[in-house]
Scaffold this motif. Structure first.
Motif, PDB file in Angstrom:
ATOM      1  N   GLU A  16      86.972  84.552   5.015  1.00 30.52           N
ATOM      2  CA  GLU A  16      86.012  84.571   3.544  1.00 30.52           C
ATOM      3  C   GLU A  16      86.003  85.835   3.022  1.00 30.52           C
ATOM      4  O   GLU A  16      85.993  86.242   2.068  1.00 30.52           O
ATOM      5  N   SER A  18      87.188  88.645   4.104  1.00 24.17           N
ATOM      6  CA  SER A  18      88.484  89.613   3.701  1.00 24.17           C
ATOM      7  C   SER A  18      88.961  89.194   2.723  1.00 24.17           C
ATOM      8  O   SER A  18      89.615  90.197   1.902  1.00 24.17           O
ATOM      9  N   LEU A  19      88.880  87.993   2.342  1.00 24.01           N
ATOM     10  CA  LEU A  19      89.447  87.571   1.030  1.00 24.01           C
ATOM     11  C   LEU A  19      88.693  88.267  -0.312  1.00 24.01           C
ATOM     12  O   LEU A  19      89.446  88.436  -1.404  1.00 24.01           O
ATOM     13  N   LYS A  20      87.477  88.041  -0.067  1.00 26.50           N
ATOM     14  CA  LYS A  20      86.453  88.641  -0.950  1.00 26.50           C
ATOM     15  C   LYS A  20      86.604  89.896  -1.202  1.00 26.50           C
ATOM     16  O   LYS A  20      86.965  90.480  -2.646  1.00 26.50           O
ATOM     17  N   VAL A  52      98.251  81.199   1.165  1.00 27.57           N
ATOM     18  CA  VAL A  52      97.069  82.242   0.668  1.00 27.57           C
ATOM     19  C   VAL A  52      97.913  83.482   0.376  1.00 27.57           C
ATOM     20  O   VAL A  52      97.410  84.134  -0.587  1.00 27.57           O
ATOM     21  N   LEU A  56      97.802  85.824  -2.907  1.00 23.67           N
ATOM     22  CA  LEU A  56      97.388  87.134  -3.139  1.00 23.67           C
ATOM     23  C   LEU A  56      98.439  87.959  -3.767  1.00 23.67           C
ATOM     24  O   LEU A  56      98.063  88.792  -4.641  1.00 23.67           O
ATOM     25  N   CYS A  78      93.256  94.145   7.492  1.00 27.22           N
ATOM     26  CA  CYS A  78      92.866  92.860   7.503  1.00 27.22           C
ATOM     27  C   CYS A  78      91.777  92.606   8.554  1.00 27.22           C
ATOM     28  O   CYS A  78      91.252  93.289   9.524  1.00 27.22           O
ATOM     29  N   SER A 268      91.850  80.052   9.136  1.00 20.92           N
ATOM     30  CA  SER A 268      92.753  80.796   7.803  1.00 20.92           C
ATOM     31  C   SER A 268      93.269  79.722   7.283  1.00 20.92           C
ATOM     32  O   SER A 268      93.986  80.256   6.245  1.00 20.92           O
TER      33      SER A 268
END
Ligand code: SF4
Length: 284
Positions: A16, A18-20, A52, A56, A78, A268
Motif C-alpha cells: 500500500e 509503495s502504491l501511494k 495493478v 499504473l 519498488c 500484492s
C-alpha cells in the motif's frame, strides 16, 4: 454456495505504501500528456500483480527492466528494494529517487550489511531470482549465498561464522529446516528470522481457512512469491487449493459438489479483484 474470505488477506502495509508513493509521484508531474516533462519509472514491476501494473501504466508510471538508455526522470524503488550498486547508478544518472522499499526489507538489507562487515558468510534463504533476494545479495559485497531449499546447502562452504536472513515472504518451515542443517557448517551461527508480520499473518489465516472449506482459491499474480507460498500452505491443508489470478483462469466445473469455498489473496492482490471473485461465486 458459501464463500468465506480469510481474515488476513490481500494488500499489506508495504505494498500500500509503495502504491501511494508511486501515485503521488505521478500526480506531482501532471496527468496530461502536455504536462509531462518528467517521466516516472519503476525498476521492475512495482508489485507482482499484472492488473495493478497495467493500471499504473495508465497513470503513466512505466516499468523498466534496467537503467541503461534512460537519462532522466523519477525512479521509484519498488517495495522489494534494490542493491546499493544499482542505487549508485541511478544517483549518478541524476534520477530523482523515491524509495518505496518496504521497511521490513530495509531491515533485512541492514542485517546483511552488518553481517558482511563483521566477516560473516551470509546465507539468504529465498528464491534466487526474486528482486528482494537480489537486493539483499547486493548488500553482501559478493559474499552472500542464496539457498532456496536444502538441496542448495552444498553451495555453502564450511565457514568460521555464518549469518542467516530470509526473504520476507518465505515459509517458516523451509527456513527452520535450512537453519537446523547450517549448524553442521560452522562453529558460530547467527540467525535472523526476517519473515515479515504480514506474511506470517496471511499464511496462518490461509492455513486455518483451507482446513475448514471444501475448496480454496488463492488469488494473486502468478509471479508473486508471497501468493505462491500461500498456495503451498493451502495445498498442504486442502488438496482442492488453486492459485488463480482472475476467476476466468479457473475451471468452474471443479466447484461441482463443493459448498464452502475459501478465498485468500497475496499481499500484492488488490481488493477489487477479490471482490469481483466473491461476488461472482456468491451468485452461483
Ligand atoms: S509482504 Fe511484508 S515485506 Fe513484502 S511488502 Fe508486504 S509487508 Fe513488506
Amino acid at each position: 454456495m458459501k464463500v468465506i474470505v480469510a481474515e488476513k488477506s490481500g494488500f499489506c502495509f508495504g505494498v500500500e505504501r509503495s502504491l501511494k508513493l508511486a501515485l503521488s509521484a505521478s500526480k506531482s508531474v501532471g496527468r496530461k500528456k502536455k504536462d509531462i516533462k518528467t517521466p516516472v519509472y519503476t525498476l521492475g514491476p512495482l508489485i507482482h500483480n499484472p492488473q495493478v501494473v497495467k493500471n499504473l501504466e495508465e497513470q503513466r508510471i512505466k516499468v523498466i527492466s534496467k537503467l541503461a538508455n534512460i537519462q532522466k526522470g523519477i525512479l521509484i524503488i519498488c517495495s522489494h528494494g534494490i542493491s546499493p550498486q544499482i542505487l549508485q547508478d541511478a544517483k549518478r544518472k541524476k534520477f530523482k529517487i523515491i524509495d518505496a522499499t518496504c521497511p521490513f526489507v530495509k531491515k533485512a538489507q541492514k542485517l546483511v550489511q552488518q553481517l558482511t562487515k563483521q566477516s560473516y558468510r551470509v546465507v539468504i534463504v529465498g528464491d534466487s531470482s526474486h528482486p528482494e533476494v537480489l537486493s539483499l545479495l547486493g548488500f553482501s559485497s559478493g559474499r552472500g549465498i542464496v539457498v532456496s531449499s536444502v538441496k542448495d546447502l552444498d553451495k555453502v562452504p564450511v565457514s568460521g561464522k555464518i549469518g542467516v536472513v530470509t526473504q520476507t515472504t518465505q515459509l517458516i518451515d523451509n527456513f527452520r529446516v535450512i537453519v537446523s542443517l547450517l549448524v553442521n557448517k560452522t562453529k558460530e551461527l547467527r540467525v535472523y528470522n526476517t519473515i515479515c508480520e504480514a506474511t506470517i499473518e496471511r499464511q496462518k489465516s490461509a492455513r486455518l481457512l483451507a482446513g475448514k472449506v471444501d475448496l480454496m482459491l488463492i488469488v494473486g499474480g502468478y509471479n508473486s512469491a508471497n501468493t505462491t507460498r500461500l498456495a503451498e500452505v493451502c495445498k498442504k491443508q486442502n488438496p482442492f487449493s488453486y492459485h488463480i489470478e482472475r476467476l476466468k483462469d479457473f475451471d468452474l466445473t471443479l466447484l461441482k459438489d463443493k459448498n464452502k469455498i475459501g478465498i485468500t489473496a497475496g499481499a500484492s492482490t488488490p481488493d477489487w479483484i477479490v471482490k469481483e471473485i466473491v461476488d461472482k461465486l456468491s451468485k452461483m
